[in-house]
Write a protein that holds these residues in place. Structure first.
Motif, PDB file in Angstrom:
ATOM      1  N   GLY A  63      23.896  42.182  44.525  1.00 42.51           N
ATOM      2  CA  GLY A  63      24.220  43.070  45.635  1.00 42.51           C
ATOM      3  C   GLY A  63      24.377  42.295  46.750  1.00 42.51           C
ATOM      4  N   VAL A  64      23.518  41.044  47.090  1.00 39.92           N
ATOM      5  CA  VAL A  64      23.728  40.262  48.228  1.00 39.92           C
ATOM      6  C   VAL A  64      25.038  39.676  48.511  1.00 39.92           C
ATOM      7  N   ILE A  65      25.834  39.343  47.302  1.00 43.03           N
ATOM      8  CA  ILE A  65      27.073  38.647  47.571  1.00 43.03           C
ATOM      9  C   ILE A  65      28.065  39.508  48.183  1.00 43.03           C
ATOM     10  N   PRO A  66      28.335  40.754  47.541  1.00 47.13           N
ATOM     11  CA  PRO A  66      29.638  41.358  48.500  1.00 47.13           C
ATOM     12  C   PRO A  66      28.913  41.803  49.866  1.00 47.13           C
ATOM     13  N   LEU A  67      27.806  41.965  50.048  1.00 47.45           N
ATOM     14  CA  LEU A  67      27.134  42.445  51.370  1.00 47.45           C
ATOM     15  C   LEU A  67      27.317  41.109  52.452  1.00 47.45           C
ATOM     16  N   ALA A  68      27.061  39.633  51.849  1.00 41.95           N
ATOM     17  CA  ALA A  68      27.360  38.620  52.610  1.00 41.95           C
ATOM     18  C   ALA A  68      28.966  38.659  53.075  1.00 41.95           C
TER      19      ALA A  68
END
Length: 141
Positions: A63-68
């Protein structure tokens, strides 16, 4: 000196970038929430601890990837387009699996497919490339 490319005209952010950033953020938040739910359920003894906890923490990390990417798109950073595109491409098989289920996952599959396809269309739009300051292949530096 930074190698970060920035748009030639840093005027107001185009709506397209704001929308695609919002879609990526929603996907990222969904992954984090589902991951946390799985991890908490595992810790509370609902299911096999190791696999549920590993799956939950993996979803949180993913989930961190699309948030970044969403944050980068809002800041008009050229690097953010790649992770955003990869996230959408990876969402398509998940949507397909949801659509193959005979359950309440079908509406989720429809929503995920619409979000992923819409975001992909906006991300590959040549205007988005220009807005992010990405030079086309063969362009002079």
């Amino acid at each position: 000196m930074s190698t970060e490319q920035t748009p030639t005209d840093p005027g107001p952010r185009p709506i397209r970038l704001t929308v695609v950033a919002a879609l990526a953020a929603v996907e990222g938040l969904a992954l984090v929430v589902v991951g946390l739910v799985l991890a908490v359920r595992a810790l509370l003894g609902d299911g096999e601890l190791r696999s549920a906890l590993t799956g939950g923490l993996t979803l949180v990390a993913l989930g961190v990837i699309p948030l970044a990417a969403a944050r980068g798109l809002l800041a008009r950073r050229s690097w953010s387009r790649g992770p955003a595109i990869i996230t959408q491409i990876l969402a398509l098989p998940v949507a397909w699996q949801f659509l193959q289920a005979d359950s309440v996952l079908i509406p989720g599959g429809v929503v995920l497919a619409v979000v992923a396809i819409s975001a992909l269309v906006m991300l590959v739009n040549p205007a988005t490339t220009i807005d992010l300051g990405i030079r086309p292949p063969g362009a002079e530096r």
